[in-house]
Design an enzyme around this catalytic site. Structure first.
Site, short mmCIF file in Angstrom:
data_model
loop_
_atom_site.label_atom_id
_atom_site.label_comp_id
_atom_site.label_asym_id
_atom_site.label_seq_id
_atom_site.Cartn_x
_atom_site.Cartn_y
_atom_site.Cartn_z
N ARG B 62 -8.89 -18.83 36.55
CA ARG B 62 -7.93 -17.87 35.69
C ARG B 62 -8.70 -16.54 36.17
NH1 ARG B 62 -7.63 -20.19 29.79
NH2 ARG B 62 -6.67 -22.05 30.40
N ASP B 64 -9.10 -12.38 35.79
CA ASP B 64 -8.80 -11.61 34.62
C ASP B 64 -7.99 -10.34 35.23
OD1 ASP B 64 -10.56 -12.50 32.81
OD2 ASP B 64 -12.22 -11.28 33.51
N TYR B 122 -17.35 -15.50 44.24
CA TYR B 122 -16.73 -14.43 43.95
C TYR B 122 -17.63 -13.24 44.81
CZ TYR B 122 -14.15 -16.03 39.97
OH TYR B 122 -13.17 -16.62 39.12
N ARG B 210 -18.95 -10.24 36.25
CA ARG B 210 -18.83 -9.00 35.71
C ARG B 210 -19.90 -8.44 34.69
NH1 ARG B 210 -12.90 -8.56 33.52
NH2 ARG B 210 -13.75 -6.14 33.09
#
Lengths: 257, 257
Positions: B62, B64, B122, B210
């Site tokens: 998922r 963001d 990522y 993040r």
């Protein structure tokens, strides 16, 4: 009246030169519009708050709707007191994220972003892939058919030099304008699936870069030979050239003074 | 009832695996929302027209709101007859330009985009410049203060390996979840003003990438030492870590099965 207004502007103390970068996706080109938003509208709306007087800007080049810029140059006259080094931050605080003032300089009184420009560099990005890439979509033309880079480069060498570029002038362009321009460099670099065209010239007709790219791609795809390309240029016939390449691939890269 | 519905779905003939890329700027994340538009809403709205039956997708991760993807993976069960090789084109014709199906494969019946994922990559982009770049704004975090790359790399080596990542878990995350993850690689490459972080791990907690980037940047800026970074990880204290880096710099790059 208009002339008088210009003279009033010129009596102002400073001639400010700004370098401006923008993502053109959301704008109807650079030049001020009455019924839709152009980059010039946005700049002229926020600059009075930075300078304290009304601002009328002139730009090096009118980019079309959807065309981007890294090095657009504008100038305007102002009596505003803001120190030159504070201008970018002050302007960028008021500007939307897709328009950025990257540099500010005091210019000579006779400097004109439009008329003092000696040459410009435009860059065009073509993403050569069967599958679109959503992270490249805003800034490139996705082209899925075969392309022969060697033939495209042959066509690009034909563009270099002083030529009458009527074949690549937009059908709706100002026909009175001298169609002779000098292209110093016209190249195409490949990096992975991205083809990056770079055009350096003393000036460009309306839609000229996008029409050259569209026709060079027609050569790359085999629907025209490099010889056909030369014939089209010589015949000065827009109707035989390729389609205008999409605006989103084009960026006004740099203006030399 | 819900379980029964799942069983009905599983009785369908095909298990379809799609790789999906998207520009997340306009979406409220990947996961389906009721009151705003997520990427999943858009996919589930157009896929029935491609397959001829209702579609419920499960995704590898998922992402963001505002986070992008190059290699998001989803799967769903369908009795649709469309040949596998025609799926990307058929779907992309119906999708907006910021969402693209890049690949379609027939998967084994027991394949789950979520549960079969072995590791993910990522990528986070940081644009290290005093001046923003409007053409990079959607896909990077512009950071204008000083950064010491050597210290940032020291912090990144501390992230590598099997660790309890509670310090980098979002305050609002599911606290019941096991916070131990293994990071195989955590690196930062510099190319001009662009710093590209790459994290390869067996799984990631909510906001983990993040939060790591935000804290590594705090180290780079000298407000934390690499030793402080190690202490924060050991203390498992989210409050001592750096701010969550902006979503726009993050891209789900690849999922390994």
């Amino acid at each position: 009246m208009r002339q008088e207004h210009k003279e009033t502007m010129k009596r102002r103390r400073r001639n400010i030169k700004l370098t401006v970068a923008y993502d053109g996706t959301a704008y109807h080109g650079f030049q001020r519009q009455n019924k839709c938003v152009a980059v010039q509208n946005v700049l002229e709306e926020i600059l009075p708050a930075v300078f304290g007087d009304s601002i009328e800007i002139a730009a090096a080049g009118r980019t079309d709707a959807g065309v981007h810029a890294r090095g657009q140059v504008v100038n305007f006259f102002s009596d505003g007191m803001i120190p030159i080094e504070n201008i970018p931050k002050a302007a960028n605080r008021l500007l939307p994220k897709d328009i950025v003032v990257t540099e500010a300089q005091e210019a000579d009184r006779d400097f004109s972003a439009l008329h003092s420009a000696k040459s410009k560099i435009y860059v065009y990005q073509l993403y050569h892939s069967k599958v679109p890439d959503p992270l490249l979509h805003r800034y490139s033309w996705q082209y899925e058919y075969k392309l022969c880079l060697a033939d495209m480069r042959k066509a690009l060498t034909l563009v270099t030099g002083e030529h009458d570029f009527s074949a690549f002038r937009a059908a709706g362009g100002a026909l009175g304008m001298n169609p002779v321009r000098t292209i110093y460099e016209a190249e195409c670099k490949q990096e992975g699936a991205m083809l990056t065209f770079r055009f350096w010239g003393n000036g460009f007709l309306y839609h000229m870069v996008r029409n050259i790219v569209g026709t060079v791609v027609k050569v790359g795809n085999g629907r025209l030979s490099p010889d056909n390309f030369a014939e089209i240029m010589q015949a000065k016939d827009r109707n035989k050239a390729g389609k205008t390449a999409p605006a989103r691939g084009l960026t006004l890269w740099h203006v030399n003074y």
